[in-house]
Motif scaffolding. Sequence first.
Motif, PDB file in Angstrom:
ATOM      1  N   LEU A 121       0.862  -1.207   0.000  1.00 32.08           N
ATOM      2  CA  LEU A 121       0.000   0.000   0.000  1.00 32.08           C
ATOM      3  C   LEU A 121       0.887   1.244   0.000  1.00 32.08           C
ATOM      4  O   LEU A 121       0.615   2.215  -0.718  1.00 32.08           O
ATOM      5  N   ILE A 122       1.939   1.187   0.812  1.00 31.18           N
ATOM      6  CA  ILE A 122       2.840   2.341   0.935  1.00 31.18           C
ATOM      7  C   ILE A 122       3.634   2.555  -0.360  1.00 31.18           C
ATOM      8  O   ILE A 122       3.810   3.678  -0.828  1.00 31.18           O
ATOM      9  N   ASP A 123       4.095   1.450  -0.941  1.00 29.15           N
ATOM     10  CA  ASP A 123       4.968   1.545  -2.137  1.00 29.15           C
ATOM     11  C   ASP A 123       4.191   1.540  -3.453  1.00 29.15           C
ATOM     12  O   ASP A 123       4.789   1.429  -4.521  1.00 29.15           O
ATOM     13  N   ASN A 124       2.878   1.604  -3.347  1.00 28.60           N
ATOM     14  CA  ASN A 124       2.012   1.605  -4.535  1.00 28.60           C
ATOM     15  C   ASN A 124       2.182   0.343  -5.390  1.00 28.60           C
ATOM     16  O   ASN A 124       2.142   0.397  -6.614  1.00 28.60           O
ATOM     17  N   ASN A 125       2.367  -0.769  -4.713  1.00 27.97           N
ATOM     18  CA  ASN A 125       2.471  -2.047  -5.412  1.00 27.97           C
ATOM     19  C   ASN A 125       1.061  -2.654  -5.471  1.00 27.97           C
ATOM     20  O   ASN A 125       0.742  -3.627  -4.775  1.00 27.97           O
ATOM     21  N   ILE A 126       0.219  -2.016  -6.273  1.00 26.36           N
ATOM     22  CA  ILE A 126      -1.208  -2.357  -6.333  1.00 26.36           C
ATOM     23  C   ILE A 126      -1.558  -2.575  -7.807  1.00 26.36           C
ATOM     24  O   ILE A 126      -1.306  -1.700  -8.635  1.00 26.36           O
TER      25      ILE A 126
END
Length: 317
Positions: A44-49
Amino acid sequence: MKNIAILCSGGDVSGMNPALKRFVEYALEKNLTPYFVYDGYEGLIDNNIKEASYSDVSGIITRGGTKIGSARSSRFMQKKFRQCAKKNLDALDISLLIVLGGDGSFRGLDIFYKEHKIKFCGIPSTIDNDINGTDYCLGVDTALNIIKTSVDAIRDTASSFKRAFIIETMGRECGYLALITYITSGSELCLIPEKKYDLNTYEEDFKQQIKNGRRYFIVIASEGIQQESQEIADWFEEKIGIESRVSILGHIQRGGNPTVKDRVMAYKFVTQAIDALLEGVEEAIICYDRFGFNLKGIEEVVNNPHKLDRELIKLLK
Ligand code: F6P
């Protein structure tokens, strides 16, 4: 179409992959766009979505662990990283979130909700079965079956030698895995964090049992008790006069092919979560007890301690 995301946090469990499969299939059936968040709150923090599709979940129902990864995120405990997580969700227009995790993961989620009001459902997922408010957490049945197979195998070798085996199970501060294993494996002694003990109270009885012909002992010792497993083995050697071995089952308990029960529970937990979010529920943990599923507010779940079933504790000798 609304966007919905799922993530796995904390210790992985067998049942997470079946849950991911159901998530994608049911979200699409309900005209939602499913997203996977990789590596728990870290993703979520690293935008691994990433948007998920049927092909992402084909063939995973038989596999333990989680295809999208999990993590214990210390960064998520900091406000600035939670802000970053919310920004990433907003950028993808994701307004609904499902979190598979344990107690620590839900504490993080509780703070995240209070700060950013993201609508979520939590699915209790930990082999420890130590979440307040639910009798069942995803993954427990598979872990118990792995432990059962291991203890049965150790019994084969224990019965061939005159030995005491101390078998250590996981569970952090909760003796659930050990206690159920003790009841279902016919072992001689079970030690759990919830009950203080003094090994010396067993000395005369165990010596008498050897005189009566007992060749071996199986002891189920939960992680988190007052002694190391090796100290218990030493006690058997010194006080009971029987050769002893320690077997720490470790992370083998977290893996393996999900049982039928965990596949069905994964299916039902996810269905309950998506239905609740579509009905407008803002925040809930999907709990399960003898009456079936029910929804509890996250505060109620994380702000009260988990207590091991007293009826089960009574079954200890
Ligand atoms: O919470 C699940 C659990 O497997 C516990 O039983 C155990 O104490 C812990 O996780 C081990 O954590 P890790 O995989 O980080 O070593």
